[in-house]
Motif scaffolding. Structure first.
Motif, PDB file in Angstrom:
ATOM      1  N   VAL A 103      13.942   8.220  -2.243  1.00  0.00           N
ATOM      2  CA  VAL A 103      13.168   7.649  -1.134  1.00  0.00           C
ATOM      3  C   VAL A 103      13.121   6.134  -1.270  1.00  0.00           C
ATOM      4  O   VAL A 103      13.362   5.385  -0.316  1.00  0.00           O
ATOM      5  CB  VAL A 103      11.738   8.236  -1.120  1.00  0.00           C
ATOM      6  N   ARG A 104      12.855   5.687  -2.497  1.00  0.00           N
ATOM      7  CA  ARG A 104      12.758   4.246  -2.739  1.00  0.00           C
ATOM      8  C   ARG A 104      14.094   3.555  -2.458  1.00  0.00           C
ATOM      9  O   ARG A 104      14.153   2.512  -1.798  1.00  0.00           O
ATOM     10  CB  ARG A 104      12.318   3.997  -4.185  1.00  0.00           C
ATOM     11  N   GLU A 105      15.192   4.154  -2.934  1.00  0.00           N
ATOM     12  CA  GLU A 105      16.502   3.549  -2.729  1.00  0.00           C
ATOM     13  C   GLU A 105      16.869   3.506  -1.251  1.00  0.00           C
ATOM     14  O   GLU A 105      17.472   2.542  -0.768  1.00  0.00           O
ATOM     15  CB  GLU A 105      17.558   4.328  -3.516  1.00  0.00           C
ATOM     16  N   THR A 106      16.493   4.538  -0.514  1.00  0.00           N
ATOM     17  CA  THR A 106      16.785   4.575   0.916  1.00  0.00           C
ATOM     18  C   THR A 106      16.029   3.478   1.662  1.00  0.00           C
ATOM     19  O   THR A 106      16.585   2.784   2.521  1.00  0.00           O
ATOM     20  CB  THR A 106      16.416   5.945   1.496  1.00  0.00           C
ATOM     21  N   VAL A 107      14.753   3.310   1.323  1.00  0.00           N
ATOM     22  CA  VAL A 107      13.942   2.280   1.965  1.00  0.00           C
ATOM     23  C   VAL A 107      14.487   0.888   1.647  1.00  0.00           C
ATOM     24  O   VAL A 107      14.645   0.036   2.520  1.00  0.00           O
ATOM     25  CB  VAL A 107      12.467   2.401   1.513  1.00  0.00           C
ATOM     26  N   VAL A 108      14.821   0.658   0.363  1.00  0.00           N
ATOM     27  CA  VAL A 108      15.324  -0.657  -0.041  1.00  0.00           C
ATOM     28  C   VAL A 108      16.653  -0.964   0.649  1.00  0.00           C
ATOM     29  O   VAL A 108      16.909  -2.104   1.041  1.00  0.00           O
ATOM     30  CB  VAL A 108      15.482  -0.709  -1.575  1.00  0.00           C
ATOM     31  N   ALA A 109      17.487   0.058   0.815  1.00  0.00           N
ATOM     32  CA  ALA A 109      18.787  -0.156   1.455  1.00  0.00           C
ATOM     33  C   ALA A 109      18.647  -0.640   2.885  1.00  0.00           C
ATOM     34  O   ALA A 109      19.536  -1.314   3.414  1.00  0.00           O
ATOM     35  CB  ALA A 109      19.602   1.129   1.400  1.00  0.00           C
ATOM     36  N   SER A 116       0.817  -1.217   0.000  1.00  0.00           N
ATOM     37  CA  SER A 116       0.000   0.000   0.000  1.00  0.00           C
ATOM     38  C   SER A 116       0.847   1.262   0.000  1.00  0.00           C
ATOM     39  O   SER A 116       0.315   2.350   0.016  1.00  0.00           O
ATOM     40  CB  SER A 116      -0.920   0.007   1.214  1.00  0.00           C
ATOM     41  N   TYR A 117       2.172   1.125   0.006  1.00  0.00           N
ATOM     42  CA  TYR A 117       3.026   2.305  -0.006  1.00  0.00           C
ATOM     43  C   TYR A 117       3.265   2.785  -1.441  1.00  0.00           C
ATOM     44  O   TYR A 117       3.348   1.993  -2.364  1.00  0.00           O
ATOM     45  CB  TYR A 117       4.390   1.989   0.639  1.00  0.00           C
ATOM     46  N   ALA A 118       3.382   4.087  -1.591  1.00  0.00           N
ATOM     47  CA  ALA A 118       3.705   4.683  -2.896  1.00  0.00           C
ATOM     48  C   ALA A 118       4.937   5.557  -2.724  1.00  0.00           C
ATOM     49  O   ALA A 118       4.887   6.536  -1.974  1.00  0.00           O
ATOM     50  CB  ALA A 118       2.530   5.512  -3.412  1.00  0.00           C
ATOM     51  N   PHE A 119       6.033   5.198  -3.351  1.00  0.00           N
ATOM     52  CA  PHE A 119       7.282   5.954  -3.237  1.00  0.00           C
ATOM     53  C   PHE A 119       7.446   6.792  -4.500  1.00  0.00           C
ATOM     54  O   PHE A 119       7.667   6.254  -5.567  1.00  0.00           O
ATOM     55  CB  PHE A 119       8.466   4.997  -3.063  1.00  0.00           C
ATOM     56  N   THR A 120       7.308   8.092  -4.365  1.00  0.00           N
ATOM     57  CA  THR A 120       7.254   8.947  -5.554  1.00  0.00           C
ATOM     58  C   THR A 120       8.620   9.480  -5.963  1.00  0.00           C
ATOM     59  O   THR A 120       8.719  10.155  -6.969  1.00  0.00           O
ATOM     60  CB  THR A 120       6.320  10.144  -5.285  1.00  0.00           C
ATOM     61  N   HIS A 121       9.633   9.189  -5.211  1.00  0.00           N
ATOM     62  CA  HIS A 121      10.958   9.697  -5.558  1.00  0.00           C
ATOM     63  C   HIS A 121      11.963   8.553  -5.486  1.00  0.00           C
ATOM     64  O   HIS A 121      11.959   7.752  -4.546  1.00  0.00           O
ATOM     65  CB  HIS A 121      11.370  10.820  -4.606  1.00  0.00           C
ATOM     66  N   ARG A 162      14.520  -8.942   1.338  1.00  0.00           N
ATOM     67  CA  ARG A 162      14.473  -8.394  -0.024  1.00  0.00           C
ATOM     68  C   ARG A 162      14.152  -9.503  -1.027  1.00  0.00           C
ATOM     69  O   ARG A 162      13.362  -9.325  -1.946  1.00  0.00           O
ATOM     70  CB  ARG A 162      15.811  -7.724  -0.352  1.00  0.00           C
ATOM     71  N   ARG A 163      14.786 -10.678  -0.844  1.00  0.00           N
ATOM     72  CA  ARG A 163      14.497 -11.791  -1.753  1.00  0.00           C
ATOM     73  C   ARG A 163      13.033 -12.206  -1.668  1.00  0.00           C
ATOM     74  O   ARG A 163      12.386 -12.497  -2.681  1.00  0.00           O
ATOM     75  CB  ARG A 163      15.402 -12.989  -1.434  1.00  0.00           C
ATOM     76  N   ARG A 164      12.492 -12.229  -0.410  1.00  0.00           N
ATOM     77  CA  ARG A 164      11.075 -12.604  -0.254  1.00  0.00           C
ATOM     78  C   ARG A 164      10.156 -11.585  -0.914  1.00  0.00           C
ATOM     79  O   ARG A 164       9.136 -11.946  -1.518  1.00  0.00           O
ATOM     80  CB  ARG A 164      10.729 -12.736   1.226  1.00  0.00           C
ATOM     81  N   LEU A 165      10.528 -10.316  -0.817  1.00  0.00           N
ATOM     82  CA  LEU A 165       9.709  -9.276  -1.461  1.00  0.00           C
ATOM     83  C   LEU A 165       9.728  -9.435  -2.982  1.00  0.00           C
ATOM     84  O   LEU A 165       8.681  -9.334  -3.641  1.00  0.00           O
ATOM     85  CB  LEU A 165      10.223  -7.888  -1.072  1.00  0.00           C
TER      86      LEU A 165
END
Length: 630
Positions: free
Chosen positions: A9-15, A1-6, A22-25
């Motif tokens: 932001v997305r790279e920071t969350v994934v890190a 349900s999250y929307a990462f518009t930048h 991460r593999r499960r996602l």
């Protein structure tokens, strides 16, 4: 349900997500995508391949990567195809089942070929061939050999290409199959085009045609007409070659096969050029460019603009020729094929020769020889004659004769009807006569007769006329020169017309008239030839035809723009580049001003720095100012 518009932001969350999570996602995303996608969508397949690969689900990752790679190949999307096949090969690893690994490697080779990375393609095909050998699939192994042969040929490794095609043939014969017929056609084309062995080419072509008729496939039929038409034309039967090639072109376009249609147009453009129908050759070359653009494979554009530039050269349209050569050079910067680059240098060298810029022409042809000599390719026979003519005008008699000795050896090894043989002996007749080797020039006459009436691009009849003069047969010489003049006028070949008129004028000049330009100009043919030379900018070449060949490089200032214009040895073009450097122009601006590529400008600058002994632009500017070149 999250929307990462930048992206940040997305790279920071994934890190912050651990590797296991991460593999499960990625696994969950892949499984979710599977339920809502379109199996025909390249983007959807690529996303699935990406997520399952990141999830380390190798089974599904490989399956989707292979599917995405195949879709990308069909869409001529080289970058996407390469990425997906590389993913599949990586996921499979060296311990994978041989057939699946080979299939992935074969796809990787096809993608690398489309991308123009021939080294990577060759490595992939060799690895695929080894895997097919392990699993005992002879047909698939033959396909890998076939494609490896094509890659070798694109790199002008002709002997290796021939061996690879022969290995494919041995695996496929004696059974009829599409693969066997295509391999025979490749062998026919290779022998006729790059080896000059038209007899062997015809033998392979006949075997292929019989098989094609038994198989009844229309696309294969079009390929057969294309190859056999080229073989016939290169064997001296231009009319039969033209007929078959026109049939191949119509069928290829009807089948909407742009790659085959483009290659057919290339062969047809050659044939019409040899028949001195330059307008038709140009039309087909422009059609070839359009068709080649649809393939997204730079290899199909390897000659097209250089050939159009050559046609412009033959008609005396220097500005268009320069523009087309620059256009071709930009394409070749992304192509790992030596022969098209050699052809461009040779065509540009012939233009420089006609313009009397002999030093620049010599540089172009030296590059050609240096590039092609190590390959052992028969295509060198098309270019050595021009180099000999240039060396003769530079007064380098011994080097010119050595060049002609090599050319004579290569030409004598060709079949008597081979097209390359006609061009070689045309150049030999002209060059030997220019050097005063009349006996050798006269000996070319009989070898040129089978090519009478053709254009190579030297008009064969002009060469026949020169050979006849050298042999003392002025009646035959006059007949051939009259025919050459008529052909040049009809085809609009103004440089050839000028040289033919000059030769006719020299033949008709009364013995009592001296050799000076002023006395010779009273001759009507010489007068018209000299006027045409002046119109075209061929004054230097025209003037030299009236004088004996020099014994050392000419030193008359202003007579030949290709001669060193300064004690440093800088050519006229290099001085043009240097002056623009002094004015503060960048390489890109210099390229635009002189209608060159940036790579060529960089090469000129390197030559300038080496000749004047400086390390950078500042040193070059200082040199120019000190020596009055600015």
């Amino acid at each position: 349900s999250y929307a990462f518009t930048h992206d940040m932001v997305r790279e920071t969350v994934v890190a912050d997500v651990g590797s296991v999570r991460r593999r499960r996602l990625h696994q969950a995303i892949g499984e979710a995508l599977e339920t809502e996608g379109n199996a025909d969508s390249l983007l959807w397949l690529a996303k699935l391949a990406f997520h399952f690969a990141a999830a380390e689900d190798s089974i599904r990752g490989v399956a989707y990567a292979l599917a995405a790679g195949e879709q990308a190949l069909q869409a001529s999307a080289a970058v996407e195809a390469l990425a997906n096949y590389r993913t599949a090969v990586r996921l499979l690893g060296p311990s994978a089942e041989a057939a699946q690994h080979a299939s992935a490697l074969q796809g990787l080779g096809d993608a690398a070929t489309l991308a123009g990375d021939y080294r990577a393609a060759g490595e992939a095909y060799r690895a695929a061939q080894e895997n097919w050998l392990r699993c005992g699939n002879r047909v698939a192994e033959a396909r890998s050999w076939h494609r490896l042969g094509q890659i070798y040929w694109r790199q002008e490794a002709v002997a290796a290409a021939c061996t690879a095609f022969e290995r494919a043939e041995a695996l496929l014969m004696p059974d009829d199959s599409m693969d066997a017929a295509e391999t025979l056609l490749q062998l026919a084309d290779l022998h006729a085009t790059s080896l000059g062995r038209t007899t062997e080419g015809n033998a392979y072509a006949e075997r292929a045609l019989a098989m094609v008729k038994r198989l009844g496939d229309r696309r294969l039929e079009a390929t057969a007409y294309c190859v056999i038409g080229n073989v016939k034309a290169r064997s001296g039967d231009l009319v039969a070659g033209q007929t078959l090639l026109e049939r191949a072109r119509a069928l290829a376009q009807e089948l909407d096969d742009p790659a085959l249609a483009a290659e057919t147009c290339a062969y047809l453009a050659n044939v019409y050029g040899w028949m001195a129908d330059l307008q038709r050759s140009r039309e087909l070359s422009l059609l070839r460019a359009e068709l080649a653009g649809r393939t997204r494979d730079l290899f199909h554009l390897r000659h097209v603009y250089a050939w159009i530039g050559q046609l412009a050269t033959l008609q005396g349209h220097w500005a268009e020729a320069e523009q087309r050569f620059a256009q071709q050079e930009q394409i070749l910067e992304g192509l790992q094929s030596p022969e098209p680059r050699a052809a461009l240098w040779a065509y540009r060298g012939s233009l420089r020769y006609l313009q009397g810029r002999f030093n620049e022409a010599e540089q172009e042809f030296r590059h050609v020889v240096e590039l092609l000599h190590p390959t052992g390719s028969g295509t060198l026979v098309w270019h050595l004659g021009w180099q000999g003519l240039v060396l003769a005008e530079l007064g380098r008699r011994d080097q010119a004769l050595n060049c002609y000795t090599e050319l004579h050896t290569l030409a004598d090894a060709l079949d008597e009807q081979a097209r390359a043989r006609g061009l070689a002996f045309a150049h030999l007749a002209v060059g030997y006569a220019r050097l005063g080797e009349n006996q050798r020039a006269a000996a070319c006459y009989g070898k040129l007769l089978p090519f009478q009436g053709q254009c190579s691009p030297v008009l064969i009849d002009r060469a026949l006329g020169i050979a006849a003069v050298a042999g003392g047969d002025h009646v035959a010489a006059r007949r051939h020169l009259v025919d050459a003049e008529a052909q040049a006028r009809q085809a609009g070949m103004r440089p050839e017309l000028a040289l033919t008129l000059m030769q006719r004028g020299l033949l008709e000049r009364p013995p009592r008239v001296g050799a000076s330009t002023g006395a010779a100009a009273t001759n009507a043919w010489l007068a018209e030839g000299l006027r045409l030379c002046a119109t075209l900018g061929m004054q230097e070449l025209g003037r030299r035809m009236l004088d004996p060949v020099p014994t050392m490089p000419a030193t008359r200032p202003g007579r030949e723009s290709g001669q060193p214009a300064h004690a440093s040895g800088l050519s006229a073009r290099e001085i043009e580049v240097l002056r623009l450097v002094v004015q503060g122009h960048t390489n890109r601006a210099i390229a635009a001003t002189l209608v060159l590529s940036e790579k060529t400008v960089a090469r000129h600058l390197t030559n300038i720095f080496n000749k004047i002994g400086v390390e950078n632009r500042a040193g070059a500017v200082a040199f120019a100012l000190r020596n009055g070149l600015a």
